[in-house]
Design a protein around this motif. Structure first.
Motif, PDB file in Angstrom:
ATOM      1  N   ASP A   1      10.056  52.402 -11.322  1.00 26.23           N
ATOM      2  CA  ASP A   1      10.527  53.658 -11.897  1.00 26.23           C
ATOM      3  C   ASP A   1      10.752  54.686 -10.792  1.00 26.23           C
ATOM      4  N   GLY A   2      12.015  54.940 -10.465  1.00 26.20           N
ATOM      5  CA  GLY A   2      12.329  55.970  -9.486  1.00 26.20           C
ATOM      6  C   GLY A   2      12.584  55.416  -8.101  1.00 26.20           C
ATOM      7  N   PRO A   3      12.978  56.302  -7.162  1.00 25.12           N
ATOM      8  CA  PRO A   3      13.277  55.876  -5.787  1.00 25.12           C
ATOM      9  C   PRO A   3      12.018  55.445  -5.048  1.00 25.12           C
ATOM     10  N   VAL A   4      12.205  54.668  -3.980  1.00 24.88           N
ATOM     11  CA  VAL A   4      11.096  54.121  -3.209  1.00 24.88           C
ATOM     12  C   VAL A   4      11.252  54.504  -1.744  1.00 24.88           C
ATOM     13  N   ASP A   5      10.143  54.478  -1.032  1.00 29.17           N
ATOM     14  CA  ASP A   5      10.203  54.456   0.423  1.00 29.17           C
ATOM     15  C   ASP A   5      10.552  53.023   0.813  1.00 29.17           C
ATOM     16  N   LEU A   6      11.400  52.866   1.813  1.00 30.85           N
ATOM     17  CA  LEU A   6      11.943  51.546   2.144  1.00 30.85           C
ATOM     18  C   LEU A   6      11.814  51.279   3.631  1.00 30.85           C
TER      19      LEU A   6
ATOM     20  N   LEU B   1      18.174  55.291  -4.959  1.00 31.96           N
ATOM     21  CA  LEU B   1      16.990  54.428  -4.981  1.00 31.96           C
ATOM     22  C   LEU B   1      16.133  54.570  -3.730  1.00 31.96           C
ATOM     23  N   VAL B   2      16.570  55.376  -2.754  1.00 30.91           N
ATOM     24  CA  VAL B   2      15.868  55.483  -1.470  1.00 30.91           C
ATOM     25  C   VAL B   2      15.333  56.899  -1.289  1.00 30.91           C
ATOM     26  N   ARG B   3      14.018  57.018  -1.117  1.00 29.01           N
ATOM     27  CA  ARG B   3      13.433  58.323  -0.820  1.00 29.01           C
ATOM     28  C   ARG B   3      13.411  58.545   0.686  1.00 29.01           C
ATOM     29  N   ARG B   4      12.825  57.614   1.416  1.00 31.82           N
ATOM     30  CA  ARG B   4      12.828  57.637   2.880  1.00 31.82           C
ATOM     31  C   ARG B   4      13.071  56.217   3.375  1.00 31.82           C
ATOM     32  N   LEU B   5      13.686  56.105   4.555  1.00 27.51           N
ATOM     33  CA  LEU B   5      14.092  54.806   5.089  1.00 27.51           C
ATOM     34  C   LEU B   5      13.548  54.624   6.502  1.00 27.51           C
ATOM     35  N   VAL B   6      13.044  53.422   6.779  1.00 24.39           N
ATOM     36  CA  VAL B   6      12.684  53.016   8.142  1.00 24.39           C
ATOM     37  C   VAL B   6      13.473  51.750   8.472  1.00 24.39           C
ATOM     38  N   LEU B   7      14.212  51.776   9.569  1.00 23.44           N
ATOM     39  CA  LEU B   7      14.883  50.590  10.092  1.00 23.44           C
ATOM     40  C   LEU B   7      14.073  50.112  11.291  1.00 23.44           C
ATOM     41  N   HIS B   8      13.398  48.993  11.124  1.00 26.36           N
ATOM     42  CA  HIS B   8      12.428  48.502  12.106  1.00 26.36           C
ATOM     43  C   HIS B   8      12.984  47.242  12.765  1.00 26.36           C
TER      44      HIS B   8
ATOM     45  N   THR C   1      15.786  59.072   7.781  1.00 28.39           N
ATOM     46  CA  THR C   1      15.663  57.729   8.355  1.00 28.39           C
ATOM     47  C   THR C   1      14.968  57.752   9.705  1.00 28.39           C
ATOM     48  N   LEU C   2      14.024  56.834   9.881  1.00 35.17           N
ATOM     49  CA  LEU C   2      13.371  56.591  11.161  1.00 35.17           C
ATOM     50  C   LEU C   2      13.855  55.242  11.684  1.00 35.17           C
ATOM     51  N   VAL C   3      14.342  55.237  12.920  1.00 32.41           N
ATOM     52  CA  VAL C   3      14.775  53.993  13.567  1.00 32.41           C
ATOM     53  C   VAL C   3      13.773  53.648  14.648  1.00 32.41           C
ATOM     54  N   ALA C   4      13.172  52.456  14.562  1.00 27.96           N
ATOM     55  CA  ALA C   4      12.178  52.014  15.531  1.00 27.96           C
ATOM     56  C   ALA C   4      12.603  50.683  16.124  1.00 27.96           C
ATOM     57  N   GLY C   5      12.757  50.647  17.457  1.00 29.00           N
ATOM     58  CA  GLY C   5      13.175  49.411  18.105  1.00 29.00           C
ATOM     59  C   GLY C   5      12.734  49.370  19.559  1.00 29.00           C
ATOM     60  N   GLY C   6      12.821  48.193  20.140  1.00 29.37           N
ATOM     61  CA  GLY C   6      12.410  48.013  21.532  1.00 29.37           C
ATOM     62  C   GLY C   6      13.605  47.965  22.462  1.00 29.37           C
ATOM     63  N   ASP C   7      13.430  48.518  23.673  1.00 29.90           N
ATOM     64  CA  ASP C   7      14.519  48.533  24.651  1.00 29.90           C
ATOM     65  C   ASP C   7      14.969  47.132  25.030  1.00 29.90           C
TER      66      ASP C   7
ATOM     67  N   ILE D   1      20.295  44.522   5.902  1.00 26.33           N
ATOM     68  CA  ILE D   1      20.564  44.631   4.468  1.00 26.33           C
ATOM     69  C   ILE D   1      20.265  46.041   3.976  1.00 26.33           C
ATOM     70  N   ALA D   2      19.201  46.652   4.509  1.00 24.76           N
ATOM     71  CA  ALA D   2      18.811  47.999   4.081  1.00 24.76           C
ATOM     72  C   ALA D   2      19.890  49.025   4.383  1.00 24.76           C
ATOM     73  N   GLN D   3      20.706  48.795   5.407  1.00 22.70           N
ATOM     74  CA  GLN D   3      21.799  49.723   5.693  1.00 22.70           C
ATOM     75  C   GLN D   3      22.805  49.752   4.547  1.00 22.70           C
ATOM     76  N   HIS D   4      23.181  48.588   4.056  1.00 26.26           N
ATOM     77  CA  HIS D   4      24.063  48.521   2.891  1.00 26.26           C
ATOM     78  C   HIS D   4      23.396  49.165   1.684  1.00 26.26           C
ATOM     79  N   PHE D   5      22.126  48.844   1.482  1.00 23.76           N
ATOM     80  CA  PHE D   5      21.380  49.343   0.335  1.00 23.76           C
ATOM     81  C   PHE D   5      21.345  50.870   0.332  1.00 23.76           C
ATOM     82  N   ALA D   6      20.986  51.468   1.478  1.00 21.60           N
ATOM     83  CA  ALA D   6      20.844  52.923   1.552  1.00 21.60           C
ATOM     84  C   ALA D   6      22.185  53.631   1.385  1.00 21.60           C
ATOM     85  N   ALA D   7      23.250  53.025   1.904  1.00 21.61           N
ATOM     86  CA  ALA D   7      24.569  53.649   1.799  1.00 21.61           C
ATOM     87  C   ALA D   7      25.130  53.573   0.382  1.00 21.61           C
ATOM     88  N   GLU D   8      24.876  52.472  -0.309  1.00 19.18           N
ATOM     89  CA  GLU D   8      25.522  52.247  -1.599  1.00 19.18           C
ATOM     90  C   GLU D   8      24.625  52.545  -2.797  1.00 19.18           C
ATOM     91  N   HIS D   9      23.329  52.669  -2.558  1.00 12.24           N
ATOM     92  CA  HIS D   9      22.399  52.970  -3.655  1.00 12.24           C
ATOM     93  C   HIS D   9      21.470  54.110  -3.233  1.00 12.24           C
TER      94      HIS D   9
END
Length: 224
Positions: free
Chosen positions: A87-92, A112-119, A214-220, A101-109
């Protein structure tokens, strides 16, 4: 607050009983099924600190994806599940392939997204990673599991995607544990579909469509 379990529409694992709703789009798996054993213990350790405040659902792709199935279509599967069962948007959190996949999800839905982390994710895979998917995919088709694991572990050990002798040796030393850590699916078609869809992914020109914080977390040196 205890939330009702998700259905078996998409394979999932659940941790925590808190009121917050966190959904994790799982990374690449050799088989689309709930995790167990060592992989499950490792994954739960990543999110243990969030359990007191959240109900955490770690979800992977559906089984039996047809040839040519896209990451966008996979994102729509997640959207249908979340609409029907939460029920309602989620943190993702999108982890690795799940982040593509989350990039498509966040752009098109976006509703449904409250906050997004791309890890450990990106708008496109590196050329080296795409070539790895082709090599490992060929080995998986032939059921050459140890060779497939060795390629994968060598790439993960290498610096910047350059697989030298040291990484090759590390890959072969680690490969006997591949069956325990990754598995040997009777039908690897879902893995091959996901490899091919990931290789086609290029979201650079659509990143501006993501409106969620959106928070983007990645390694160099993440070679993928």
């Amino acid at each position: 607050m205890r939330h009702p379990p998700l259905s078996t529409t998409l394979p999932s694992n659940r941790f925590g009983r808190g009121p917050g709703r966190l959904v994790v789009f799982q990374g690449m798996q050799f088989e689309n099924r709930p995790l167990s054993g060592l992989p499950l213990r490792y994954l739960r350790g990543l999110y243990r600190s969030l359990e007191p405040g959240c109900t955490i659902d770690v979800v992977t792709r559906r089984k039996g994806m047809p040839e040519g199935y896209s990451l966008r279509e996979m994102s729509n599967d997640y959207a249908a599940m979340i609409r029907e069962e939460i029920d309602g948007p989620v943190d993702l959190i999108g982890l690795s392939t799940g982040g593509l996949i989350a990039q498509h999800f966040a752009a098109e839905h976006p509703e449904l997204v409250r906050r997004l982390v791309l890890h450990s994710s990106a708008y496109s895979l590196s050329d080296e990673a795409k070539r790895l998917h082709v090599r490992v995919g060929d080995l998986v088709r032939e059921r050459r599991w140890r060779a497939a694991y060795a390629e994968l572990f060598a790439f993960m050990t290498a610096r910047g995607g350059a697989i030298g002798l040291e990484a090759r040796v590390a890959g072969w030393l680690a490969s006997p544990f591949g069956g325990l850590l990754i598995g040997k699916p009777a039908d690897p078609s879902d893995l091959l579909v996901t490899y091919e869809a990931s290789n086609r992914h290029d979201f650079k020109d659509r990143l501006g469509e993501i409106s969620a914080s959106t928070l983007v977390a990645g390694g160099d040196r993440d070679a993928f």
